[in-house]
Each structure stands twice: as structure tokens, then as C-alpha cells.
Design a protein around this motif. Structure first.
Motif, PDB file in Angstrom:
ATOM      1  N   VAL A 172      50.472  46.285  30.286  1.00  0.00           N
ATOM      2  CA  VAL A 172      49.278  46.449  30.925  1.00  0.00           C
ATOM      3  C   VAL A 172      49.226  45.180  31.773  1.00  0.00           C
ATOM      4  O   VAL A 172      48.971  45.638  33.151  1.00  0.00           O
ATOM      5  CB  VAL A 172      48.099  46.186  29.897  1.00  0.00           C
ATOM      6  N   GLY A 173      49.652  43.868  31.561  1.00  0.00           N
ATOM      7  CA  GLY A 173      49.693  42.815  32.394  1.00  0.00           C
ATOM      8  C   GLY A 173      50.809  42.989  33.571  1.00  0.00           C
ATOM      9  O   GLY A 173      50.831  42.664  34.513  1.00  0.00           O
ATOM     10  N   MET A 174      51.839  43.736  33.022  1.00  0.00           N
ATOM     11  CA  MET A 174      53.122  44.097  33.937  1.00  0.00           C
ATOM     12  C   MET A 174      52.746  44.805  34.920  1.00  0.00           C
ATOM     13  O   MET A 174      52.853  44.701  36.311  1.00  0.00           O
ATOM     14  CB  MET A 174      54.146  44.538  33.319  1.00  0.00           C
ATOM     15  N   LEU A 175      51.634  45.636  34.730  1.00  0.00           N
ATOM     16  CA  LEU A 175      51.221  46.630  35.913  1.00  0.00           C
ATOM     17  C   LEU A 175      50.452  45.719  37.033  1.00  0.00           C
ATOM     18  O   LEU A 175      50.835  46.157  38.228  1.00  0.00           O
ATOM     19  CB  LEU A 175      50.237  47.771  35.505  1.00  0.00           C
ATOM     20  N   TRP A 176      49.911  44.948  36.689  1.00  0.00           N
ATOM     21  CA  TRP A 176      48.877  43.889  37.403  1.00  0.00           C
ATOM     22  C   TRP A 176      49.931  43.237  38.308  1.00  0.00           C
ATOM     23  O   TRP A 176      49.908  42.897  39.466  1.00  0.00           O
ATOM     24  CB  TRP A 176      47.923  43.319  36.735  1.00  0.00           C
ATOM     25  N   LEU A 177      50.998  42.521  37.573  1.00  0.00           N
ATOM     26  CA  LEU A 177      51.725  41.858  38.420  1.00  0.00           C
ATOM     27  C   LEU A 177      52.708  42.641  39.359  1.00  0.00           C
ATOM     28  O   LEU A 177      53.138  42.042  40.546  1.00  0.00           O
ATOM     29  CB  LEU A 177      52.760  41.226  37.361  1.00  0.00           C
ATOM     30  N   ALA A 178      53.112  43.838  39.119  1.00  0.00           N
ATOM     31  CA  ALA A 178      53.777  44.563  40.120  1.00  0.00           C
ATOM     32  C   ALA A 178      52.922  44.814  41.119  1.00  0.00           C
ATOM     33  O   ALA A 178      53.646  45.163  42.218  1.00  0.00           O
ATOM     34  CB  ALA A 178      54.234  45.851  39.250  1.00  0.00           C
ATOM     35  N   SER A 179      51.631  44.849  41.269  1.00  0.00           N
ATOM     36  CA  SER A 179      50.810  45.178  42.448  1.00  0.00           C
ATOM     37  C   SER A 179      50.817  44.112  43.377  1.00  0.00           C
ATOM     38  O   SER A 179      50.817  44.323  44.553  1.00  0.00           O
ATOM     39  CB  SER A 179      49.533  45.368  41.893  1.00  0.00           C
ATOM     40  N   PRO A 190      60.857  50.415  47.504  1.00  0.00           N
ATOM     41  CA  PRO A 190      60.978  49.688  46.249  1.00  0.00           C
ATOM     42  C   PRO A 190      59.948  49.478  45.461  1.00  0.00           C
ATOM     43  O   PRO A 190      59.866  49.443  44.359  1.00  0.00           O
ATOM     44  CB  PRO A 190      61.540  48.309  46.933  1.00  0.00           C
ATOM     45  N   LYS A 191      58.634  49.028  46.028  1.00  0.00           N
ATOM     46  CA  LYS A 191      57.568  48.830  45.339  1.00  0.00           C
ATOM     47  C   LYS A 191      56.778  49.877  44.634  1.00  0.00           C
ATOM     48  O   LYS A 191      56.527  49.775  43.456  1.00  0.00           O
ATOM     49  CB  LYS A 191      56.349  48.136  46.353  1.00  0.00           C
ATOM     50  N   ARG A 192      56.866  50.980  45.218  1.00  0.00           N
ATOM     51  CA  ARG A 192      56.233  52.373  44.423  1.00  0.00           C
ATOM     52  C   ARG A 192      57.312  52.676  43.285  1.00  0.00           C
ATOM     53  O   ARG A 192      56.910  52.951  42.488  1.00  0.00           O
ATOM     54  CB  ARG A 192      56.104  53.569  45.347  1.00  0.00           C
ATOM     55  N   THR A 193      58.572  52.554  43.760  1.00  0.00           N
ATOM     56  CA  THR A 193      59.527  53.131  42.709  1.00  0.00           C
ATOM     57  C   THR A 193      59.319  52.093  41.450  1.00  0.00           C
ATOM     58  O   THR A 193      59.548  52.412  40.223  1.00  0.00           O
ATOM     59  CB  THR A 193      61.078  52.947  43.323  1.00  0.00           C
ATOM     60  N   PHE A 194      59.113  50.906  41.778  1.00  0.00           N
ATOM     61  CA  PHE A 194      59.214  50.017  40.678  1.00  0.00           C
ATOM     62  C   PHE A 194      58.060  50.100  39.920  1.00  0.00           C
ATOM     63  O   PHE A 194      58.050  49.875  38.523  1.00  0.00           O
ATOM     64  CB  PHE A 194      59.081  48.542  41.223  1.00  0.00           C
ATOM     65  N   TYR A 195      56.668  50.346  40.407  1.00  0.00           N
ATOM     66  CA  TYR A 195      55.499  50.797  39.814  1.00  0.00           C
ATOM     67  C   TYR A 195      55.843  51.815  38.882  1.00  0.00           C
ATOM     68  O   TYR A 195      55.155  52.003  37.854  1.00  0.00           O
ATOM     69  CB  TYR A 195      54.401  50.807  40.893  1.00  0.00           C
ATOM     70  N   ILE A 196      56.197  53.038  39.444  1.00  0.00           N
ATOM     71  CA  ILE A 196      56.310  54.187  38.479  1.00  0.00           C
ATOM     72  C   ILE A 196      57.176  53.974  37.402  1.00  0.00           C
ATOM     73  O   ILE A 196      57.006  54.385  36.242  1.00  0.00           O
ATOM     74  CB  ILE A 196      57.078  55.342  39.501  1.00  0.00           C
ATOM     75  N   VAL A 256      65.144  56.300  31.191  1.00  0.00           N
ATOM     76  CA  VAL A 256      65.928  56.448  32.803  1.00  0.00           C
ATOM     77  C   VAL A 256      65.043  56.182  33.879  1.00  0.00           C
ATOM     78  O   VAL A 256      65.387  55.613  34.746  1.00  0.00           O
ATOM     79  CB  VAL A 256      66.599  57.921  32.758  1.00  0.00           C
ATOM     80  N   THR A 257      63.800  56.983  33.786  1.00  0.00           N
ATOM     81  CA  THR A 257      63.097  56.627  34.571  1.00  0.00           C
ATOM     82  C   THR A 257      62.445  54.972  34.772  1.00  0.00           C
ATOM     83  O   THR A 257      62.145  54.582  35.942  1.00  0.00           O
ATOM     84  CB  THR A 257      61.721  57.433  34.560  1.00  0.00           C
ATOM     85  N   TRP A 258      62.477  54.467  33.399  1.00  0.00           N
ATOM     86  CA  TRP A 258      62.005  52.912  33.579  1.00  0.00           C
ATOM     87  C   TRP A 258      63.129  52.253  34.259  1.00  0.00           C
ATOM     88  O   TRP A 258      62.717  51.266  34.739  1.00  0.00           O
ATOM     89  CB  TRP A 258      61.607  52.765  31.903  1.00  0.00           C
ATOM     90  N   ASP A 259      64.279  52.683  34.059  1.00  0.00           N
ATOM     91  CA  ASP A 259      65.376  51.990  34.692  1.00  0.00           C
ATOM     92  C   ASP A 259      65.557  51.942  36.280  1.00  0.00           C
ATOM     93  O   ASP A 259      65.984  50.890  36.664  1.00  0.00           O
ATOM     94  CB  ASP A 259      66.837  52.379  34.283  1.00  0.00           C
ATOM     95  N   MET A 260      64.513  52.494  36.692  1.00  0.00           N
ATOM     96  CA  MET A 260      64.404  52.576  38.244  1.00  0.00           C
ATOM     97  C   MET A 260      63.912  51.118  38.504  1.00  0.00           C
ATOM     98  O   MET A 260      63.910  50.609  39.709  1.00  0.00           O
ATOM     99  CB  MET A 260      63.587  53.703  38.663  1.00  0.00           C
ATOM    100  N   SER A 261      63.126  50.839  37.827  1.00  0.00           N
ATOM    101  CA  SER A 261      62.318  49.375  37.880  1.00  0.00           C
ATOM    102  C   SER A 261      63.362  48.500  37.750  1.00  0.00           C
ATOM    103  O   SER A 261      63.143  47.098  38.424  1.00  0.00           O
ATOM    104  CB  SER A 261      61.125  49.211  36.983  1.00  0.00           C
ATOM    105  N   ILE A 262      64.314  48.532  36.891  1.00  0.00           N
ATOM    106  CA  ILE A 262      65.231  47.441  36.953  1.00  0.00           C
ATOM    107  C   ILE A 262      66.424  47.680  37.625  1.00  0.00           C
ATOM    108  O   ILE A 262      66.912  46.920  38.550  1.00  0.00           O
ATOM    109  CB  ILE A 262      65.745  47.462  35.306  1.00  0.00           C
TER     110      ILE A 262
END
Length: 535
Positions: free
Chosen positions: A515-522, A378-384, A424-430
Motif C-alpha cells: 500500500v505504501g508502494m502505491l503512494w511512493l509511485a505517485s 513509464p509512470k502509468r505503466t509502473f503504477y499498473i 508478468v504484469t507486475w514485471d512491467m514495473s520492474i
């Protein structure tokens, strides 16, 4: 095992240990501590079985097909009702003459209408979710569907801006289904089949969005498309009532289907009684379950503000804000005239493109999302998925440049298709997960599978307070959804009015929180918490 067979084995083991001891003395580099380990292993081998059992992996639990099917059919009504207004909402604002003929100002009013639902929902959704932890999920679902049906009918009968405001506010105040639906799905699944269940959630929102987009684009202004069937003053006065009435009828069917859905809340669920179950056992079990569940329900919200819950909810909130900004800009950019840097699409064309997005997204979620989750986690999928936001924003000014230089030709169409693939790829995170989602799937946040929904659902310490956790998440998401359309629409209109960065300032501004969202996802945990073993 007989003693005769043990003696040769012990003798051979001791001979093997003696050879290792001699080798250790001959080679000083060999660590003598290994010998003691071998001695212990040897003593264990004499009393342990020769074939050790391999660790068993937990098998996937089959989904309850009947209940999941009913839940998905109930869920289908909400995206149909919600999405059907977006192909024509900008044209409706122009026809009501709210902007005084200024097309660049349409974004302000469209953003206000889109945000009103979430402002009112933010005030009530936590109350509805907490109420579902007490009285059950089904009563709250019925109230939410009633509010959706009533509001969409009022929207179709609106002839002024303030009547549109009232209809959207009614929908937000009476609809707490966004959090409750995820609670029901969380109670119908466990850690082994959660990805599969939330993939169905996203698929249903994609299908509902597709039908809603087609319905809104096709049935709007029926007197223009079918003048013989819809002649008369009534349809001229209410040109957008037909798609709203059809959507309301679908909501009514879902309202009836809720009666066939089994209650999933533990304290309200009927226990199956077997022939060996005594009355005393039932009374004792009911009393203990009731008291423990009541204790969990009455847990103060402050005690739920732990890192394991706050981090997923914070990610869900930020991505909801960015997601709603994307989908507030899409119909706005599609309907903006060419001379202002938009595509100049009519409502039927907007509905067709949004429906195409729903189809592509739905097929991807059906065929690939569970496999991607199983392979990448889930985490890597969300980050992508989160990483796709900035390229999505870049596509908007690229299309504007192509429209200015070449018109809406095959090049602009190809870029638009590339943008839809990125979304569609973005939607994987949601994808819910999740508001859940094709165009405003996450608006009612389902559609956000919702890899992020999986994190939020797994963070709940008990299924009895899933409503509270999802309610907290939906409250913050509703605030983000309330701010997002107004912010994106206002910056879009300001950029066009004052030609800031060639009218493209909104896309640059939105890249900053990305950009801040990328840090929060980590900060998300590497693996989902397995709550099944704790209960």
C-alpha cells in the motif's frame, strides 16, 4: 516577394480587420483585447512565410545492433548461473540435514542463503560502479563474470551449509555487474530508444532465467535420472555439480565475449579519426574531455542526493524488496508439502513452472512492453504493475485452500497460471526492470524494463556518472534484496510453525508495504528527463 503581390494582400488584410472592428462595436461581449492580438498577428503575417513549418518530432535513434547483441549475450550468463540453483535449493537444504528433518524450517535457511549474496553485494557494488566510472566498464564486467563462475562452481562442490554460505558470499563480493550493465546500456541508448533497449534487457533475463530453471531442474541429481552415464561415488557425493558446471561454462563464454564489446565510458572510448582531424585538435579535445569527465567522476555522492534521483531510487528499492519477497516465496511455496499448505512439487516440476513463467514473461516483454510504454508512459505503466502485488499475494492462500479441499487438480493449476500472468504484469514495473526480471532477474537487478530502471537511468545528470547513480540504486536494492528473502522466508516458516492465520500470515504482512508502494509511485515524474539535450 514582389511589391505588386504584397499590396493586394495587405489591402485584403486591412479590410478583414476593419470588418472585425465593426463587428466588435456591434457586439459588446467581444473582448477588445482580441483586436490588438489580431493587429500583431497581421503585422507578423506581412513579413512571415505563408506556410509555417510544423514542429518536428525527434525520430528514434537506431540501436547499435552489434554492440547490443554482444552485451545481451554477455548478460545471458548471469541469469543462467543465478537461476539454476533455485529449483533444487530447498531440496539441497533438506539433504544436508540442516533443519533436523523439520520441513517447515527450510524457509529460514533458504532465506539466509538467498540474502547472503545481496548482503555482500551491498557492501561492494557501489565501489565497483564508481570504479567503472574511472577505469572503464569492460574490466569491471570481466571481474564480475569471474566471480560468478567461481562461486557457482563452489556452490556445486559444497557439502555443508557453511560452504554454501562462502560460495554465495564470493559471488556477491566480486560481482558488481548489476549496476555496470545498466550503465553500459544507458550509454548505448538515448531518450528515443531507451524503452526498446531496456526491453531487450528484460527479455535477455527472461531467456536466461528460462534456461537456468530448466537446467537446474533437469540436471540436478543426474545419477537418479541417468544412472548409466553418472554412476559412481563422485556424482553421489556432488549431486548438484552438473548444473553448476554447465552454468560456469556459459559464464566463461561470456567472459571471452567481453573482449569484443566496445568500451562505452567516454574517457576510455577510442575516438574515430578522420582525414581532416589534426594532431592539435585531438590533443585539445582529449584534454578538455578528460578534465570535464574527471570533474564529473569526482562529484561527491552527497551532491547526487537530489529529489530527482532519490525518488526513482526509493521506488526501485521498495519494489525490489516486494519483488524479491514474491520470488523467495514462489519456490518455497511450490516445494512445501501438501499437508503444510504447499503444492509439494519436485525440483523438475518447479523448474518447469518457473521456466514457463520465463517464457510467458519474455514473449510479453518482446511484443508488448515498448508499445505499452509508448502508449501509457513509464509512470502509468509502473503504477499498473505495482497494483498487481496484492492480487498476487491473495493467490497463494487460494491455492492452499484448493489443495486442501481438492488436491492439485485443474482448479489449482488455473489459479497458478493466473498468478503467473499477474506476475508478468507486475514485471512491467520492474522490467529490469529491473533484477532485470523473471525470477531473480531483479536479484541482480536487471530485470527490474524496466520502467523503473528507465527513471533511474534518466535521473543521472550526465552519462559520465551513470555508474555512480546506478551504483547508489543497486546498493539500496541489494540491501532490500538481503532483507527480503530472510524476512519472507522467516515469516513464512513462522506462519507454518505456529499456524498464524492458518499459515498465511506472511501474505497479509507483505500487503502492508505494498500500500505504501502505491503512494511512493505517485511521486515519480510524469515524463522521463531528456538528458540528451543537456550534453
Amino acid at each position: 516577394m514582389p511589391a505588386r503581390t504584397l499590396k493586394p494582400r495587405r489591402a485584403s488584410l486591412r479590410a478583414f480587420q476593419l470588418r472585425l472592428l465593426l463587428a466588435n462595436r456591434a457586439s459588446p461581449k467581444l473582448n477588445c483585447n482580441k483586436m490588438s492580438t489580431l493587429d500583431v498577428q497581421g503585422s507578423e503575417t506581412e513579413t512571415s512565410p505563408l506556410l509555417r513549418e510544423a514542429p518536428q518530432t525527434k525520430q528514434k535513434t537506431p540501436l547499435p545492433i552489434m554492440q547490443i547483441s554482444i552485451l545481451m549475450l554477455v548478460l545471458l550468463a548471469e541469469p543462467i548461473a543465478s537461476m539454476s540453483i533455485y529449483p533444487y535449493i530447498n531440496q539441497l537444504i533438506r539433504e544436508l540435514d540442516i533443519t533436523g528433518g523439520n520441513d517447515a524450517a527450510v524457509g529460514y535457511y533458504a532465506g539466509i542463503l538467498e540474502s547472503l549474496f545481496f548482503i555482500t553485494q551491498a557492501l561492494t557494488v557501489l565501489k565497483w560502479s564508481r570504479l567503472s566510472d574511472r577505469i572503464g566498464r569492460k574490466p569491471v564486467l570481466r571481474i564480475g563474470l569471474f566471480g560468478t563462475g567461481l562461486s557457482i562452481l563452489c556452490f556445486g562442490l559444497s557439502t555443508s551449509f557453511w560452504s554454501l554460505v562462502i560460495s554465495r558470499s564470493i559471488c556477491g563480493m566480486l560481482n558488481g555487474n548489476s549496476g555496470v550493465m545498466k550503465s553500459v546500456l544507458g550509454e548505448l541508448t538515448d531518450s528515443t530508444n531507451m524503452a526498446q533497449g531496456f526491453a531487450l534487457l528484460s527479455i535477455t533475463w527472461c531467456l536466461g532465467s528460462f534456461l537456468g530453471f530448466v537446467m537446474g531442474g533437469t540436471l540436478a541429481r543426474p545419477q537418479d535420472r541417468w544412472p548409466k552415464l553418472f554412476a559412481g561415488r563422485f556424482w553421489a557425493k556432488y549431486p548438484y555439480l552438473l548444473p553448476c558446471a554447465v552454468a560456469a561454462s556459459v559464464v566463461f563464454v561470456s567472459f571471452v565475449l567481453v573482449f569484443f564489446l566496445e568500451e562505452t565510458l567516454a574517457t576510455k572510448r577510442k575516438r574515430k579519426i578522420t582525414s581532416d582531424t589534426t594532431g592539435d585538435q585531438l590533443v585539445e579535445e582529449h584534454g578538455s574531455n578528460e578534465s570535464s569527465s574527471e570533474d564529473m567522476v569526482n562529484v561527491p555522492l552527497r551532491s547526487l542526493l537530489t529529489r530527482s534521483i532519490i525518488i526513482p531510487i526509493a521506488n526501485q528499492t521498495f519494489i525490489a524488496f516486494l519483488d524479491i519477497c514474491i520470488f523467495a516465496l514462489m519456490p518455497l511455496f511450490y516445494s512445501t508439502p501438501n499437508d503444510l499448505g504447499g503444492l509439494g512439487f519436485a525440483p523438475p516440476t518447479i523448474g518447469s513452472w518457473l521456466a514457463l513463467f520465463g517464457v510467458i514473461n519474455g514473449f510479453f516483454q518482446v511484443l508488448f512492453f515498448p508499445k505499452v510504454i509508448d502508449r501509457l508512459g513509464p509512470k502509468r505503466t509502473f503504477y499498473i504493475g505495482v497494483s498487481c502485488f496484492i492480487p498476487i499475494m491473495i493467490m497463494f492462500p487460494v491455492m492452499s485452500w484448493l489443495v486442501f479441499s481438492r488436491g492439485v487438480d485443474y482448479m489449482a493449476t488455473n489459479v497458478l497460471l493466473c498468478q503467473l500472468v499477474l506476475i508478468v504484469t507486475w514485471d512491467m514495473s520492474i522490467c529490469e526492470s529491473c533484477h532485470c526480471a523473471c525470477l531473480y532477474c531483479r536479484s541482480h537487478t536487471h530485470s527490474q524494463p524496466a520502467s523503473i530502471f528507465m527513471f533511474v537511468t534518466a535521473s543521472a545528470p550526465s552519462k559520465n556518472i551513470l555508474g555512480a547513480v546506478n551504483g547508489m540504486g543497486q546498493t539500496t536494492v541489494s540491501i532490500a534484496h538481503a532483507v527480503g528473502p530472510m524476512f519472507a522466508g522467516s515469516v513464512f516458516a513462522f506462519s507454518k510453525d505456529h499456524n498464524v492465520l492458518g499459515g498465511h500470515a506472511v501474505y497479509v504482512v507483505l500487503c502492508v508495504p505494498a500500500v505504501g508502494m502505491l503512494w511512493l509511485a505517485s511521486l515519480l515524474p510524469e515524463k522521463l528527463q531528456n538528458r540528451d539535450e543537456d550534453e
